[in-house]
Enzyme design. Structure first.
Site, PDB file in Angstrom:
ATOM      1  N   MET A  30      43.574  11.950 -27.564  1.00 49.77           N
ATOM      2  CA  MET A  30      42.179  12.083 -28.650  1.00 49.77           C
ATOM      3  C   MET A  30      41.106  11.563 -27.755  1.00 49.77           C
ATOM      4  O   MET A  30      40.148  11.451 -28.515  1.00 49.77           O
ATOM      5  CB  MET A  30      42.684  10.870 -29.802  1.00 49.77           C
ATOM      6  CG  MET A  30      43.844  11.565 -30.430  1.00 49.77           C
ATOM      7  SD  MET A  30      43.524  11.125 -32.385  1.00 49.77           S
ATOM      8  CE  MET A  30      43.729   9.207 -32.080  1.00 49.77           C
ATOM      9  N   GLY A  31      41.069  12.009 -26.409  1.00 54.49           N
ATOM     10  CA  GLY A  31      39.864  11.488 -25.819  1.00 54.49           C
ATOM     11  C   GLY A  31      39.747   9.930 -25.352  1.00 54.49           C
ATOM     12  O   GLY A  31      40.498   9.141 -25.500  1.00 54.49           O
ATOM     13  N   HIS A  34      41.022   6.672 -20.481  1.00 53.52           N
ATOM     14  CA  HIS A  34      40.835   5.433 -19.594  1.00 53.52           C
ATOM     15  C   HIS A  34      41.872   5.414 -18.559  1.00 53.52           C
ATOM     16  O   HIS A  34      42.670   6.352 -18.459  1.00 53.52           O
ATOM     17  CB  HIS A  34      40.828   4.270 -20.422  1.00 53.52           C
ATOM     18  CG  HIS A  34      41.899   4.085 -21.534  1.00 53.52           C
ATOM     19  ND1 HIS A  34      43.200   4.213 -21.111  1.00 53.52           N
ATOM     20  CD2 HIS A  34      41.935   4.314 -22.923  1.00 53.52           C
ATOM     21  CE1 HIS A  34      43.809   4.185 -22.301  1.00 53.52           C
ATOM     22  NE2 HIS A  34      43.158   4.199 -23.541  1.00 53.52           N
ATOM     23  N   HIS A  37      45.234   6.822 -19.579  1.00 54.22           N
ATOM     24  CA  HIS A  37      45.598   8.262 -19.681  1.00 54.22           C
ATOM     25  C   HIS A  37      45.563   8.698 -18.152  1.00 54.22           C
ATOM     26  O   HIS A  37      46.461   9.672 -18.125  1.00 54.22           O
ATOM     27  CB  HIS A  37      44.143   8.959 -20.308  1.00 54.22           C
ATOM     28  CG  HIS A  37      44.098   8.510 -21.721  1.00 54.22           C
ATOM     29  ND1 HIS A  37      43.024   7.706 -22.051  1.00 54.22           N
ATOM     30  CD2 HIS A  37      44.717   8.942 -22.862  1.00 54.22           C
ATOM     31  CE1 HIS A  37      43.147   7.398 -23.467  1.00 54.22           C
ATOM     32  NE2 HIS A  37      44.206   8.172 -24.034  1.00 54.22           N
ATOM     33  N   GLN A  61      45.452  12.263 -38.806  1.00 55.20           N
ATOM     34  CA  GLN A  61      46.230  11.012 -38.589  1.00 55.20           C
ATOM     35  C   GLN A  61      45.731   9.769 -38.690  1.00 55.20           C
ATOM     36  O   GLN A  61      46.130   8.669 -38.541  1.00 55.20           O
ATOM     37  CB  GLN A  61      46.892  11.122 -37.075  1.00 55.20           C
ATOM     38  CG  GLN A  61      45.974  10.733 -35.894  1.00 55.20           C
ATOM     39  CD  GLN A  61      46.528  10.993 -34.675  1.00 55.20           C
ATOM     40  OE1 GLN A  61      46.607  12.063 -34.118  1.00 55.20           O
ATOM     41  NE2 GLN A  61      47.131   9.963 -33.867  1.00 55.20           N
ATOM     42  N   GLY A 147      52.455   7.864 -24.034  1.00 57.02           N
ATOM     43  CA  GLY A 147      52.555   6.297 -23.772  1.00 57.02           C
ATOM     44  C   GLY A 147      53.569   5.524 -24.325  1.00 57.02           C
ATOM     45  O   GLY A 147      53.763   5.751 -25.416  1.00 57.02           O
ATOM     46  N   SER A 185      43.568   0.545 -24.373  1.00 54.79           N
ATOM     47  CA  SER A 185      43.714   1.360 -25.487  1.00 54.79           C
ATOM     48  C   SER A 185      42.151   1.722 -25.742  1.00 54.79           C
ATOM     49  O   SER A 185      41.085   0.877 -25.645  1.00 54.79           O
ATOM     50  CB  SER A 185      44.227   0.341 -26.872  1.00 54.79           C
ATOM     51  OG  SER A 185      43.723   0.936 -28.117  1.00 54.79           O
ATOM     52  N   SER A 186      42.117   2.927 -26.178  1.00 55.72           N
ATOM     53  CA  SER A 186      40.780   3.332 -26.696  1.00 55.72           C
ATOM     54  C   SER A 186      40.023   2.596 -27.606  1.00 55.72           C
ATOM     55  O   SER A 186      38.803   2.541 -27.630  1.00 55.72           O
ATOM     56  CB  SER A 186      40.884   4.796 -27.096  1.00 55.72           C
ATOM     57  OG  SER A 186      41.409   5.646 -26.257  1.00 55.72           O
TER      58      SER A 186
HETATM   59  O1  PAF Z   1      48.483   9.100 -29.048  1.00 57.98           O
HETATM   60  C1  PAF Z   1      47.687   9.570 -29.291  1.00 57.98           C
HETATM   61  O2  PAF Z   1      46.352   9.643 -28.946  1.00 57.98           O
HETATM   62  C2  PAF Z   1      47.585  10.721 -30.581  1.00 57.98           C
HETATM   63  O3  PAF Z   1      48.417  10.036 -31.565  1.00 57.98           O
HETATM   64  C3  PAF Z   1      48.060  12.065 -30.156  1.00 57.98           C
HETATM   65  C4  PAF Z   1      49.482  12.042 -29.734  1.00 57.98           C
HETATM   66  C5  PAF Z   1      47.237  12.957 -28.965  1.00 57.98           C
HETATM   67  C6  PAF Z   1      48.258  13.070 -31.430  1.00 57.98           C
HETATM   68  O4  PAF Z   1      46.724  13.052 -31.985  1.00 57.98           O
END
Ligand code: PAF
Length: 280
Positions: A30-31, A34, A37, A61, A147, A185-186
């Protein structure tokens, strides 16, 4: 690095790449990228020649509007990170291309989603499973990387691809931590200096429990209570501490190698999750 914005473009790209004999790995995000990722991208590169990163802040979500509105967005930096990490393609769909007005489908995994994050965040997992199904369908990867930090999410996605016969190997990459143990974590950017310090108690509690496990303690009540005692002074709202089987997420009364200690709690209004897998 190719940047694509629609599912159609992504499908066409994926087709061409597969025809050329290259393996494809998908890293859904979701961008607000860090080091965690970067490490997912690195794991992806060990499995496939062509790595696709998707960036989409998936409104479906978020069970809390404010959480969605305040979710960090750092697109320029994200693109730079993907470029410098050697990502092959970046998929950045708009909200209207992912969910046009006529969109009316949702993907649900029952059972595994009823507990823990699913119980605390109603609707969260159907949002995740719906968007990830769309991402997998459009990119048709050989491998998808998730992750360990979102352990339940990984378990749910593994069940989804098995149940729906989606031909993709699911790979779980280890959690990346700050030097003091805090899981990356973001959402960490939202922690004040003081709450950031308090948040370290979470990983301390998990690692304390791991060392008790390694010293021979197997009784889960004892391990859970030791975890709770280590962090309770710093947590405002303890949501759950549980020890579960890694496949079924059923709670166990005796901890064994491979079982997972799950944690969720709130500090300064920010919900944090973490986990460790019991290992020798
Ligand atoms: O873990 C995440 O960042 C999100 O839940 C995902 C898997 C990209 C789905 O939006």
């Amino acid at each position: 690095m190719r940047i694509v914005e629609t599912a159609r473009e992504l499908s066409e790209l994926s087709y061409v790449v597969r025809q050329s004999g290259q393996k494809i790995a998908l890293v859904p995000t979701m961008g607000a990228l860090h080091e965690g990722h970067r490490s997912l991208i690195h794991v992806a590169q060990q499995h496939a020649e062509f790595v696709i990163v998707s960036i989409f802040v998936n409104r479906l979500q978020f069970n809390n509007e404010e959480d969605f509105e305040t979710y960090p967005v750092t697109l320029e930096d994200d693109i730079a990170i993907c470029r410098s990490s050697g990502v092959s393609a970046l998929y950045m769909p708009s909200s209207s291309s992912m969910y046009p007005e006529s969109f009316s489908t949702s993907v649900q995994v029952s059972g595994l989603t009823a507990r823990f994050e699913g119980a605390s965040r109603p609707g969260h997992f159907s949002g995740v499973t719906t968007v990830v199904t769309k991402l997998l369908t459009a990119s048709a990867p050989d491998i998808a990387i998730f992750g360990q930090k979102d352990f339940q999410q990984f378990a749910v996605m593994r069940k989804l691809v098995k149940d729906l016969d989606i031909p993709v190997d699911m790979v779980m990459a280890p959690t990346i931590r700050e030097e003091d143990g805090l899981a990356l974590s973001s959402r960490n950017v939202r922690l004040s200096k003081e709450s950031r310090q308090r948040a370290v108690s979470i990983s301390q509690a998990l690692f304390h429990s791991l060392s008790l496990f390694r010293s021979g303690i197997r009784d889960t009540q004892e391990l859970i209570e030791a975890t709770r005692q280590t962090c309770i002074g710093e947590i405002e709202n303890l949501d759950y501490i549980a020890i579960v089987d890694a496949q079924t997420l059923d709670t166990v009364s005796e901890a064994n190698l491979g079982d997972v200690l799950l944690f969720a709690g709130t500090i300064d209004g920010i919900r944090l999750i973490d986990n460790i897998i019991f290992s020798a």
